[in-house]
Design a protein around this motif. Structure first.
Motif, short mmCIF file in Angstrom:
data_model
loop_
_atom_site.label_atom_id
_atom_site.label_comp_id
_atom_site.label_asym_id
_atom_site.label_seq_id
_atom_site.Cartn_x
_atom_site.Cartn_y
_atom_site.Cartn_z
N THR A 3 0.84 -1.21 0.00
CA THR A 3 0.00 0.00 0.00
C THR A 3 0.87 1.25 0.00
N VAL A 4 0.48 2.18 -0.86
CA VAL A 4 1.11 3.51 -0.89
C VAL A 4 0.03 4.51 -0.50
N MET A 5 0.29 5.28 0.57
CA MET A 5 -0.72 6.21 1.07
C MET A 5 -0.30 7.65 0.78
N ALA A 6 -1.22 8.41 0.20
CA ALA A 6 -0.99 9.85 -0.03
C ALA A 6 -1.88 10.61 0.94
N PRO A 7 -1.34 11.02 2.10
CA PRO A 7 -2.15 11.72 3.10
C PRO A 7 -2.36 13.19 2.74
N LEU A 8 -3.18 13.86 3.53
CA LEU A 8 -3.50 15.27 3.25
C LEU A 8 -2.24 16.12 3.01
N GLU A 9 -1.22 15.90 3.84
CA GLU A 9 -0.06 16.80 3.81
C GLU A 9 0.62 16.81 2.45
N VAL A 10 0.80 15.62 1.85
CA VAL A 10 1.49 15.60 0.54
C VAL A 10 0.58 16.17 -0.55
N CYS A 11 -0.75 16.04 -0.34
CA CYS A 11 -1.67 16.61 -1.34
C CYS A 11 -1.59 18.14 -1.35
N TYR A 12 -1.45 18.72 -0.16
CA TYR A 12 -1.29 20.18 -0.11
C TYR A 12 0.07 20.60 -0.66
N ALA A 13 1.10 19.77 -0.36
CA ALA A 13 2.45 20.11 -0.86
C ALA A 13 2.50 20.10 -2.39
N GLY A 14 1.68 19.22 -2.97
CA GLY A 14 1.64 19.12 -4.45
C GLY A 14 0.42 19.78 -5.05
N GLY A 15 -0.10 20.80 -4.38
CA GLY A 15 -1.37 21.42 -4.79
C GLY A 15 -1.22 22.48 -5.86
N ILE A 16 -2.34 23.11 -6.17
CA ILE A 16 -2.40 24.11 -7.25
C ILE A 16 -2.60 25.50 -6.65
N MET A 17 -1.89 26.50 -7.20
CA MET A 17 -2.12 27.89 -6.80
C MET A 17 -3.44 28.33 -7.45
N LEU A 18 -4.26 29.06 -6.70
CA LEU A 18 -5.55 29.47 -7.28
C LEU A 18 -5.35 30.25 -8.58
#
Ligand code: RIB
Ligand code: CA
Length: 305
Positions: A182-197
Motif C-alpha cells: 500500500t502507498v498512502m498519499a495523506p493530506l499533507e502531501v496533497c497540499y504540498a503538491g497542490g495548485i495555486m488558485l
C-alpha cells in the motif's frame, strides 16, 4: 505499463485525477472504474463518472460498488462537492450505463485471473475492505493499492482524520492490515503538491477538456477562496502522479494503524516509521506535479475535440 482500476467517488478532484490518467494511456492502462458512496451517494457519484465518459465519448466499464460504509453511516459532503457530488459543470444525463456486476463481484472475477493489477483508491475504502473481508486469499493478486487518504498531523473532517478514511475506518483497517503493498498519499502531501488558485485561470480558454476543468475548479475552489487561501489541494491527483513519476515525492516506510471511533479520532491514521512496509508520501515537487497535470489537460484538449 501499469494496469489500473480506479476506485472512486467523483468528486471534482477524482475527475481531475482520472483525466490525468486518461492522458497517459501509454503508461497507464485504465481497465475500469469502481464507484463507492463517499462524497455523495453511490447513485450520484456513479452518474457523475458516466456523464464525464459521455462528455468525452469514451466507454471504460463502470462497476457500482458499496452504497454505505461497513459499519458507520453515509456522510455525503455537499459543502465540498455540491448536491450532485460534482457541482459546476452542466452535463446531460448519461447514456452510458454501469455494468451489471457489482464492483466487488468484478474485483473477485478479475483478480482470480490476474495478479498484475494496481488499484488506485480515491475514495472511502469500502469496496476494497469488503473484497478483502470476503476473499482474503485474493490479497496476493493485488499488485499494490495506491490511495489518497489519511493524515499525519491534522484532519479535514475532524481534528485528526482525513475524509476517505473517516467515512469507513473499519474498511480502511482491513486494507492496511491485509498485507497488500500500500502507498498512502495523506493530506499533507496533497497540499504540498497542490495548485495555486491563480494557476486555475489557465483553463479559462478554448478546449473541451479545459472547459470541464474550469467548471470543476470554479466550484471546487470556493472552499479555498472562502478561507482566504492562495492554493488548494487536488487530493486525488497525487496517486496518479505517483504512478507516473515516483521521483516527484519523498516517501517513508512504516506501519499504519487506523483509529475506529471517537469524535476527534475516528479515521485517524497513526504512522509508525520503520515498523512496517506501507509507503507513505510525505512531500512533493509541486512544480513537477503541476507540469504533469497541465500538460495532461493540454493533450486531452487536442484529443477530445
Ligand atoms: O479528503 C479528500 C478526499 O475526500 C478526496 O478523495 C476527495 O475526493 C474526497 O473524496
Ligand atoms: Ca475522492
Amino acid at each position: 505499463m501499469h494496469r489500473i482500476i480506479v476506485d472512486t467517488d467523483p468528486g471534482h478532484d477524482d475527475i481531475m485525477a482520472i483525466l490525468t490518467a486518461l492522458a497517459h494511456s501509454s503508461e497507464l492502462e485504465l481497465l475500469s472504474f469502481c464507484t463507492v458512496a463517499g462524497n455523495q451517494t453511490l447513485e450520484k457519484v456513479t452518474n457523475n463518472i458516466l456523464k464525464v465518459e459521455d462528455y468525452l465519448g469514451i466507454d471504460i466499464p463502470v462497476y457500482k460498488g458499496c452504497d454505505h460504509p461497513l459499519v458507520k453511516e453515509n456522510k455525503p459532503q455537499p459543502a465540498a462537492h455540491g448536491e450532485s457530488g460534482m457541482d459546476g459543470p452542466i452535463l446531460p444525463e448519461p447514456v452510458l450505463k454501469p455494468q451489471k456486476e457489482t464492483a466487488v463481484e468484478y474485483y473477485k472475477e478479475l483478480l482470480k485471473k490476474e495478479d498484475k493489477v494496481t488499484i488506485i483508491a480515491l475514495a472511502p475504502l469500502t469496496n476494497l475492505g469488503t473484497l478483502l473481508k470476503e476473499a482474503p486469499e485474493l490479497s496476493d493478486h493485488i499488485e499494490q493499492i495506491v490511495l489518497m487518504g489519511g493524515a499525519l498531523h491534522g484532519g479535514n473532517i475532524n481534528k485528526y482524520a482525513e475524509f476517505n478514511i473517516w467515512h469507513d475506518p473499519e474498511a480502511a483497517k482491513i486494507v492496511f492490515d491485509s498485507g497488500v503493498k500500500t502507498v498512502m498519499a495523506p493530506l499533507e502531501v496533497c497540499y504540498a503538491g497542490g495548485i495555486m488558485l491563480r494557476e486555475t485561470k489557465r483553463f479559462n480558454r478554448k478546449g473541451k477538456v479545459s472547459k470541464l476543468v474550469k467548471d470543476l475548479f470554479d466550484f471546487y475552489c470556493r472552499y479555498a477562496i472562502d478561507r482566504g487561501w492562495d492554493s488548494t489541494a487536488v487530493f486525488d491527483l497525487i496517486p496518479i502522479l505517483y504512478l507516473l513519476n515516483e521521483d516527484l515525492f519523498v516517501q517513508k516506510k512504516g506501519k499504519i494503524d487506523v483509529i475506529l471511533d471517537g469524535e476527534d479520532t475516528q479515521g485517524q491514521t497513526l504512522f509508525k516509521e520503520g515498523e512496517g512496509d506501507h509507503i507513505v508520501l510525505i512531500d512533493a515537487d509541486r512544480e513537477g506535479c503541476m507540469k504533469i497535470f497541465f500538460d495532461a489537460i493540454d493533450q486531452l484538449d487536442e484529443r477530445y475535440i
